[in-house]
Design an enzyme around this catalytic site. Structure first.
Site, PDB file in Angstrom:
ATOM      1  N   GLN A  60      -5.624  -2.869  -6.691  1.00 21.82           N
ATOM      2  CA  GLN A  60      -6.193  -1.851  -5.817  1.00 21.82           C
ATOM      3  C   GLN A  60      -6.978  -0.837  -6.644  1.00 21.82           C
ATOM      4  O   GLN A  60      -6.546  -0.423  -7.711  1.00 21.82           O
ATOM      5  CB  GLN A  60      -5.091  -1.111  -5.059  1.00 21.82           C
ATOM      6  CG  GLN A  60      -5.595  -0.036  -4.092  1.00 21.82           C
ATOM      7  CD  GLN A  60      -4.480   0.848  -3.565  1.00 21.82           C
ATOM      8  OE1 GLN A  60      -3.964   1.687  -4.293  1.00 21.82           O
ATOM      9  NE2 GLN A  60      -4.088   0.645  -2.320  1.00 21.82           N
ATOM     10  N   ASP A  99       0.816  -1.219   0.000  1.00 18.27           N
ATOM     11  CA  ASP A  99       0.000   0.000   0.000  1.00 18.27           C
ATOM     12  C   ASP A  99       0.849   1.268   0.000  1.00 18.27           C
ATOM     13  O   ASP A  99       0.308   2.369   0.012  1.00 18.27           O
ATOM     14  CB  ASP A  99      -0.929  -0.007   1.229  1.00 18.27           C
ATOM     15  CG  ASP A  99      -2.054   1.012   1.121  1.00 18.27           C
ATOM     16  OD1 ASP A  99      -2.575   1.197   0.006  1.00 18.27           O
ATOM     17  OD2 ASP A  99      -2.407   1.622   2.147  1.00 18.27           O
ATOM     18  N   SER A 130      -7.186   5.054  -0.655  1.00 20.84           N
ATOM     19  CA  SER A 130      -7.431   3.659  -1.038  1.00 20.84           C
ATOM     20  C   SER A 130      -8.891   3.321  -0.756  1.00 20.84           C
ATOM     21  O   SER A 130      -9.445   3.710   0.272  1.00 20.84           O
ATOM     22  CB  SER A 130      -6.525   2.712  -0.245  1.00 20.84           C
ATOM     23  OG  SER A 130      -5.168   3.003  -0.482  1.00 20.84           O
TER      24      SER A 130
END
Length: 294
Positions: A287, A212, A236
């Site tokens: 993602q 991330d 995110s």
């Protein structure tokens, strides 16, 4: 839970503690807090702590092979996060866990993870590109921030000079905080700064943490946009990691290749492939993130 010092170790940060185990098989854990210049909890920290909490409820012979995650609300660094684990399945070959991360009695994050025992099967993988420079002679993000200090906003430079437990070395100096040619991809090497114990669940959680760090910025590259630009909001939304290799070492250099196949409607889709220096594909990532124009 205690707030860790600025020079923390990942082994400390991800050492979630048992709060309660009851007869209904709902386990609760508490994660250490870490201060942030923004006041918000880094999404990778919540993901990794949730995965560690889930792993603590599964037998050691099963390793997580996938985790699907939704970021619901921003986490606040001033408050504890409780991780509630639901044991949905314990089969012969697979176990399944759901984790809800709670702060002030409100969910901020959901995780669904599947664990599998070692098994035989057909094998294939994509090849690692042959033209990737090794990490040894590349500048890390701290050195790049120093090199480009005059072009960085003061708060961004200050943030980049805080201690980070993962060392990241961008390819071609294309760091997520520097403008570069408009393109659909980026790549970095990364590894944990500390020497880690040989604990499979910990290495997998640290890998999830690292995925991330830079992935969301990929969908801004085709537009010359950076996450720190004042006219955009980034966050995110959902994040998935598939773990391929049984033996993953995050205290050794790993290559993170990222690309973005699409963006639109205020969202951007990003994908990642993670290789060892020898070319083994150890994990894949996807993602979707918010990249809304203010």
């Amino acid at each position: 839970m205690k707030e860790l010092p600025a020079t923390y170790w990942l082994t400390e940060l991800l050492d979630v503690k048992v709060l309660d185990v009851d007869a209904s098989e709902n386990d609760e854990f508490l994660g250490h807090r870490l201060a942030s210049s923004t006041g918000r909890v880094f999404g990778g920290q919540v993901l990794a702590q949730a995965l560690m909490a889930a792993s603590k409820t599964v037998s050691a012979d099963k390793l997580v092979h996938s985790c699907h995650n939704y970021f619901i609300r921003p986490g606040d660094c001033d408050h504890d996060i409780t991780y509630k684990v639901h044991r949905d399945l314990d089969g012969r070959n697979f176990s399944n866990r759901r984790v809800v991360a709670l702060q002030n009695n409100k969910p901020i994050f959901n995780l669904i993870a599947s664990f599998q025992g070692e098994s035989d099967g057909y094998q294939h993988q994509i090849d690692m590109p042959a033209d990737i420079p090794p990490p040894d002679n590349l500048l890390n993000e701290n050195a790049l921030a120093e090199k480009h200090k005059v072009s960085l906003p003061e708060h961004v430079y200050s943030m980049l000079n805080r201690y980070r437990s993962i060392e990241v070395r961008p390819i071609n100096e294309e760091a997520h905080f520097l403008r570069s040619d408009k393109k659909l991809s980026q790549a970095t090497w990364f590894k944990a700064k500390e020497t880690l114990p040989n604990t499979a669940s910990l290495h997998r959680a640290i890998l999830a943490y690292a995925t991330d760090l830079t992935l969301l910025s990929t969908s801004g590259r085709p537009h010359g946009m950076l996450w720190m630009d004042e006219n955009v909001a980034t966050a995110s939304i959902d994040h998935t990691v598939w773990f391929h290799a049984n033996d993953i070492k995050t205290d050794q250099w790993l290559l993170y290749l990222m690309d973005t196949p699409w963006s639109g409607n205020g969202r951007g889709l990003n994908r990642g492939s993670i290789f060892t220096q020898s070319g083994e594909l150890v994990a894949s990532v996807a993602q979707e993130g918010l990249i809304r124009i203010k």
